[in-house]
Design a protein around this motif. Structure first.
Motif, PDB file in Angstrom:
ATOM      1  N   TYR A 109       0.791  -0.975   0.087  1.00 18.72           N
ATOM      2  CA  TYR A 109      -0.125   0.245  -0.285  1.00 18.72           C
ATOM      3  C   TYR A 109       1.004   1.566   0.101  1.00 18.72           C
ATOM      4  O   TYR A 109       1.904   1.273   0.608  1.00 18.72           O
ATOM      5  CB  TYR A 109      -1.021  -0.155   1.084  1.00 18.72           C
ATOM      6  N   ILE A 110       0.828   1.784  -1.407  1.00 14.53           N
ATOM      7  CA  ILE A 110       1.457   3.702  -1.090  1.00 14.53           C
ATOM      8  C   ILE A 110       0.645   5.072  -0.606  1.00 14.53           C
ATOM      9  O   ILE A 110      -0.121   5.028  -0.755  1.00 14.53           O
ATOM     10  CB  ILE A 110       1.931   3.433  -2.339  1.00 14.53           C
ATOM     11  N   LYS A 111       0.792   5.278   0.499  1.00 13.00           N
ATOM     12  CA  LYS A 111       0.743   6.933   0.519  1.00 13.00           C
ATOM     13  C   LYS A 111       1.011   7.103  -0.048  1.00 13.00           C
ATOM     14  O   LYS A 111       2.121   7.547   0.034  1.00 13.00           O
ATOM     15  CB  LYS A 111       0.849   6.646   2.051  1.00 13.00           C
ATOM     16  N   GLY A 112       0.771   8.286  -1.131  1.00 12.24           N
ATOM     17  CA  GLY A 112       1.301   9.170  -1.773  1.00 12.24           C
ATOM     18  C   GLY A 112       0.363   9.157  -2.924  1.00 12.24           C
ATOM     19  O   GLY A 112      -0.918   9.435  -2.573  1.00 12.24           O
ATOM     20  N   LYS A 113       0.214  10.244  -4.094  1.00 16.72           N
ATOM     21  CA  LYS A 113      -0.407  10.211  -5.414  1.00 16.72           C
ATOM     22  C   LYS A 113       0.126  10.031  -6.849  1.00 16.72           C
ATOM     23  O   LYS A 113       2.065   9.389  -6.118  1.00 16.72           O
ATOM     24  CB  LYS A 113      -0.253  11.598  -5.270  1.00 16.72           C
ATOM     25  N   THR A 114      -0.644   9.627  -7.590  1.00 12.11           N
ATOM     26  CA  THR A 114       0.041   9.577  -8.720  1.00 12.11           C
ATOM     27  C   THR A 114       0.916  10.453  -9.087  1.00 12.11           C
ATOM     28  O   THR A 114       0.219  11.585  -9.259  1.00 12.11           O
ATOM     29  CB  THR A 114      -1.036   8.539 -10.005  1.00 12.11           C
ATOM     30  N   LEU A 115       1.754   9.424 -10.297  1.00 12.12           N
ATOM     31  CA  LEU A 115       2.334  11.214 -11.377  1.00 12.12           C
ATOM     32  C   LEU A 115       1.714  11.651 -12.178  1.00 12.12           C
ATOM     33  O   LEU A 115       1.668  13.347 -12.015  1.00 12.12           O
ATOM     34  CB  LEU A 115       3.758  10.618 -11.965  1.00 12.12           C
ATOM     35  N   LYS A 116       0.389  11.404 -13.135  1.00  8.96           N
ATOM     36  CA  LYS A 116      -0.369  11.727 -12.907  1.00  8.96           C
ATOM     37  C   LYS A 116      -1.115  13.186 -12.274  1.00  8.96           C
ATOM     38  O   LYS A 116      -1.334  13.975 -12.926  1.00  8.96           O
ATOM     39  CB  LYS A 116      -1.792  11.254 -13.945  1.00  8.96           C
ATOM     40  N   GLU A 117      -1.934  12.955 -10.980  1.00  7.55           N
ATOM     41  CA  GLU A 117      -2.442  13.698  -9.920  1.00  7.55           C
ATOM     42  C   GLU A 117      -1.052  14.939  -9.380  1.00  7.55           C
ATOM     43  O   GLU A 117      -1.476  16.475  -9.807  1.00  7.55           O
ATOM     44  CB  GLU A 117      -2.733  13.234  -8.876  1.00  7.55           C
ATOM     45  N   LEU A 118       0.042  15.042  -9.814  1.00 10.67           N
ATOM     46  CA  LEU A 118       0.259  15.879  -9.457  1.00 10.67           C
ATOM     47  C   LEU A 118       1.587  16.619 -10.816  1.00 10.67           C
ATOM     48  O   LEU A 118       1.074  17.945 -10.236  1.00 10.67           O
ATOM     49  CB  LEU A 118       2.865  14.919  -8.893  1.00 10.67           C
ATOM     50  N   ILE A 119       1.123  16.187 -11.873  1.00 15.05           N
ATOM     51  CA  ILE A 119       1.334  16.721 -13.108  1.00 15.05           C
ATOM     52  C   ILE A 119       0.040  17.938 -12.942  1.00 15.05           C
ATOM     53  O   ILE A 119       0.052  19.176 -13.427  1.00 15.05           O
ATOM     54  CB  ILE A 119       1.089  16.404 -14.393  1.00 15.05           C
ATOM     55  N   LYS A 120      -1.215  17.320 -12.595  1.00 12.56           N
ATOM     56  CA  LYS A 120      -2.794  18.120 -12.597  1.00 12.56           C
ATOM     57  C   LYS A 120      -2.235  19.034 -11.879  1.00 12.56           C
ATOM     58  O   LYS A 120      -2.989  20.143 -12.481  1.00 12.56           O
ATOM     59  CB  LYS A 120      -3.408  16.985 -12.828  1.00 12.56           C
ATOM     60  N   GLU A 121      -2.086  19.246 -10.802  1.00 17.37           N
ATOM     61  CA  GLU A 121      -1.661  19.739 -10.082  1.00 17.37           C
ATOM     62  C   GLU A 121      -0.779  21.265  -9.798  1.00 17.37           C
ATOM     63  O   GLU A 121      -1.609  22.195  -9.935  1.00 17.37           O
ATOM     64  CB  GLU A 121      -1.775  19.186  -8.199  1.00 17.37           C
ATOM     65  N   LYS A 122       0.094  20.750 -10.855  1.00 14.91           N
ATOM     66  CA  LYS A 122       1.296  21.767 -10.641  1.00 14.91           C
ATOM     67  C   LYS A 122       1.465  22.839 -12.441  1.00 14.91           C
ATOM     68  O   LYS A 122       2.038  22.915 -12.668  1.00 14.91           O
ATOM     69  CB  LYS A 122       2.629  20.903 -10.656  1.00 14.91           C
ATOM     70  N   GLY A 123       0.739  21.556 -12.977  1.00 17.73           N
ATOM     71  CA  GLY A 123       0.436  21.649 -13.930  1.00 17.73           C
ATOM     72  C   GLY A 123       1.545  21.486 -15.066  1.00 17.73           C
ATOM     73  O   GLY A 123       1.790  20.687 -16.568  1.00 17.73           O
ATOM     74  N   LYS A 124       2.972  21.321 -14.266  1.00 20.45           N
ATOM     75  CA  LYS A 124       4.464  21.238 -14.680  1.00 20.45           C
ATOM     76  C   LYS A 124       5.023  20.994 -13.725  1.00 20.45           C
ATOM     77  O   LYS A 124       5.140  22.088 -12.970  1.00 20.45           O
ATOM     78  CB  LYS A 124       4.938  21.788 -15.708  1.00 20.45           C
ATOM     79  N   LEU A 125       6.082  19.638 -13.578  1.00 18.36           N
ATOM     80  CA  LEU A 125       7.421  20.199 -12.632  1.00 18.36           C
ATOM     81  C   LEU A 125       8.300  20.274 -12.649  1.00 18.36           C
ATOM     82  O   LEU A 125       8.703  21.079 -13.931  1.00 18.36           O
ATOM     83  CB  LEU A 125       7.537  18.067 -12.587  1.00 18.36           C
ATOM     84  N   SER A 126       9.068  20.988 -11.535  1.00 12.38           N
ATOM     85  CA  SER A 126      10.272  21.666 -11.435  1.00 12.38           C
ATOM     86  C   SER A 126      11.302  20.708 -12.938  1.00 12.38           C
ATOM     87  O   SER A 126      11.164  19.099 -12.492  1.00 12.38           O
ATOM     88  CB  SER A 126      11.297  21.945 -10.122  1.00 12.38           C
ATOM     89  N   ILE A 127      12.201  21.606 -12.936  1.00 12.01           N
ATOM     90  CA  ILE A 127      13.500  20.195 -13.616  1.00 12.01           C
ATOM     91  C   ILE A 127      13.591  19.703 -12.745  1.00 12.01           C
ATOM     92  O   ILE A 127      14.029  17.798 -13.408  1.00 12.01           O
ATOM     93  CB  ILE A 127      14.400  20.990 -14.829  1.00 12.01           C
ATOM     94  N   GLU A 128      14.330  19.634 -11.838  1.00 12.92           N
ATOM     95  CA  GLU A 128      15.066  18.865 -10.577  1.00 12.92           C
ATOM     96  C   GLU A 128      13.521  17.619 -10.161  1.00 12.92           C
ATOM     97  O   GLU A 128      14.676  16.902 -10.494  1.00 12.92           O
ATOM     98  CB  GLU A 128      15.155  19.557  -9.458  1.00 12.92           C
TER      99      GLU A 128
END
Length: 653
Positions: free
Chosen positions: A93-112
């Motif tokens: 069981y993973i406590k966190g978010k999918t990468l898709k959810e993070l991209i939707k929240e932030k628009g785009k991710l930092s380069i780092e």
């Protein structure tokens, strides 16, 4: 499904996700008291042999993988529910978010972050590919990001062995249309390079916040994967380093042969981009090799020489005719300039003299070579100002030492006069990467790639997983190559030990309380008839008094269920000496020899039997073994044919 218990231990709590083939639930493992994720095949597919085969293949493929960036598989099973079959897989069981959810929240991710996630996904795929498994469905929906920023790749639902036939033969091409490769769209041969293509699309989406291909239908999108060139990501986000863009564009080449030959090559290039990210001028797009154009360097000095030569050529004749007339003017101009210079020097000296005469003067000390704080104290104690006007790399001076000072040693200046200095950054300093919350092995690799060393200390933690970095020192800034970075790493929860107490003879409820108060757990409770012990009293415990146990160890108990029906005859007592009862031995191999043969003999009713005969290595831990016998039975324990213990069963045993 809510409330159902699968496998006799997994209680379904809530639905937390779903895909094309299965639904995902959060569940509680009643045996190990932990949360797990359970993937259950959808009802409409349980009678479809093709889907059931794929579902089983997922569990077999994923269960063979063990990597920090791949979700662990704990258990698989099939359970009947009336006329239906429930096919399920029990996962971490993973406590966190999918990468898709993070991209939707932030628009785009930092380069780092995009580089970090890309590297971890590639590491997971490298492990899978080494085990001859192709994921075939890499997309942000199948990538979990934990609360401590670790990547977990999940859903090997359509993975298949790379050594077997990998030509898609079904009419329905598997995978997610926005991320799958051209060969998947065509229904052709898929291999490790298909995963590389999908990862390239995921990287593209992370740094731009957009998918490269859009369409009104899945078929339209699939055709674009096959036919259309991808728009370079820097046209959408100019902050992307050229090197990172080149990596992405190489991953998403139409032809498999034009991509990275394997995931290991991709990882090497990601390391190069990650290590040089701070040295890249994001705005200077012409300073790096690019897929779009190469701009030759323009030599400014040569350009000026060309202009000068042209001017000389055009005015040569004019200069010849005016040489005589101009010579007198030049002599007069020189005399005038010399007069102005002499006057300026005289006035400057006069003003300086006037300045120095207006107060007490302070002699400037030599601070070159001193550490910054020491130099600051010395200057400020004299009543002068200490100003850092810059920092520079230096092979002569150590980090933090003063390289130069604006006023030379022994010069005299007024109180409050500023002394400006340049501070050394050392020779070829490197930036300390932040490795907090990263797996130790990955953290050490990051630091090693930066030219740094590590010193690891361990601490117990109830919140940070085992082998994850809790803190680092220094945690930022620039240091000299070879500097040792101190890491504090979690070794998980602190393991405590307690000594077992005697609970035989106690009522079961009282025995349970005492076991739980010790920090232990109550294991299996087995009722057994007893003519001599009151009902619900403990007659046997799996660990004898004085045994050193880890907390949360389960202790099994036998309890009395009272006299059996055979023990009474119209209220009259009968002989119970023939009833067998349990007896437990702690078997420990001899430490001075490599191997010990432990043999146990039981003599009962005049007959001697061998009830135990096994070899134990000196490195093995002690074990408990339980046997049974009648009252008066004699047990003898031999180690390498030497009698070491003898015990007789009594009424009180």
């Amino acid at each position: 499904m809510i409330g159902k218990i699968l496998g006799g231990r997994y209680e379904i709590i809530e639905q937390i996700g779903g895909g094309g083939m299965a639904l995902v639930y959060k569940a509680k493992c009643q045996l190990l008291d932990r949360f797990v994720a359970i993937k259950v095949l959808k009802d409409e597919f349980v009678n479809d042999e093709e889907f059931v085969r794929k579902f089983r293949r997922e569990s077999q493929a994923a269960a063979s993988l063990s990597h920090p960036n791949i979700v662990n598989i704990y258990d698989v099973g099939v359970e009947s529910d009336g006329n239906n079959q429930i096919y399920y897989i029990v996962m971490e069981y993973i406590k966190g978010k999918t990468l898709k959810e993070l991209i939707k929240e932030k628009g785009k991710l930092s380069i780092e972050n995009a580089l970090d996630y890309s590297y971890q996904i590639a590491e997971a795929l490298q492990h899978a590919h080494k085990n001859h498994l192709v994921h075939r469905d890499i997309k942000p929906h199948n990538i979990m990001i934990t609360d401590d920023n670790r990547v977990k790749v999940t859903d090997f639902g359509i993975a298949r062995a790379a050594t077997s036939s990998t030509v898609t033969t079904t009419s329905n091409v598997l995978g997610s249309v926005h991320y799958f490769s051209p060969e998947q769209a065509r229904g052709g041969y898929t291999d490790e390079k298909s995963d590389i293509y999908s990862l390239g699309i995921v990287m593209y989406e992370m740094v731009t916040g957009k998918l490269p291909y859009q369409g009104e239908s899945p078929i339209t999108v699939a055709l674009k994967h096959v036919q259309e060139d991808i728009k370079p990501p820097r046209e959408l986000n100019s902050q992307i380093p050229i090197g990172f863009e080149n990596v992405i564009l190489r991953c998403v080449q139409k032809r498999q042969a034009d991509r990275y030959s394997n995931i290991t090559e991709l990882i090497k290039d990601l390391k190069k981009v990650r290590n040089n990210i701070d040295d890249i001028d994001f705005n200077d797009i012409d300073s790096y090799d690019s897929h779009t154009k190469i701009i030759p360097i323009v030599d400014v000095e040569d350009d000026e020489i060309v202009k000068s030569k042209a001017q000389v050529k055009n005015t040569k004749k004019t200069k010849k005719t005016s040489k005589k007339d101009g010579s007198g003017k030049i002599i007069f101009l020189g005399i005038f300039l010399a007069f102005l210079l002499a006057t300026s020097i005289w006035l400057g000296a006069y003003q300086l003299k006037k300045f120095f005469a207006s107060g007490d003067l302070i002699t400037v000390p030599k601070i070159i070579g001193m550490q910054e704080e020491q130099a600051r104290k010395e200057i400020e104690d004299l009543g002068l100002k200490f100003e850092v006007e810059g920092r520079a790399k230096s092979s002569e001076f150590k980090v933090g030492e003063v390289i130069s000072q604006s006023e030379a040693e022994d010069n005299k200046v007024k109180k409050g006069y500023p002394i400006r200095v340049t501070i050394s950054e050392g020779d070829n300093l490197v930036k300390v990467p932040n490795v907090v919350s990263k797996d130790l092995e990955y953290a050490q690799e990051l630091l090693e790639d930066a030219g740094l060393k590590t010193k690891v200390d361990y601490e117990n933690s109830d919140t940070i997983p085992e082998n994850v970095v809790i803190s680092q020192d220094p945690d930022s800034g620039s240091v000299e190559p070879g500097t040792r970075i101190k890491l504090v790493v979690s070794q998980g929860e602190e393991i405590k030990h307690v000594n077992m107490i005697k609970v035989v003879g106690l009522n079961i409820e009282e025995a349970k309380k005492k076991i739980l108060d010790l920090g232990l757990e109550v294991g299996d409770i087995t009722p057994q008839p007893s003519e001599t012990v009151a009902k619900d009293q403990v007659t046997w415990q799996s660990y004898v008094q004085g045994t050193k146990l880890e907390t949360k160890t389960a202790v099994d108990l036998f309890i009395s269920s009272g006299p059996s029906e055979e023990s009474t005859n119209n209220g009259e007592e009968i002989d119970v000496s023939n009833k067998e009862r349990p007896i437990t031995f702690l078997l420990t191999p001899l430490p001075e020899v490599e191997e010990t043969t432990i043999k146990i003999l039981r003599t009962q009713d005049g007959i001697t039997d061998i009830v135990y005969n096994k070899k134990h290595k000196a490195t093995e831990e002690s074990v408990y073994e339980t046997f049974s016998g009648k009252i008066g039975a004699v047990f003898e324990v031999y180690c390498n044919d030497t009698l070491v213990h003898q015990r007789t069963i009594t009424k009180d045993e």
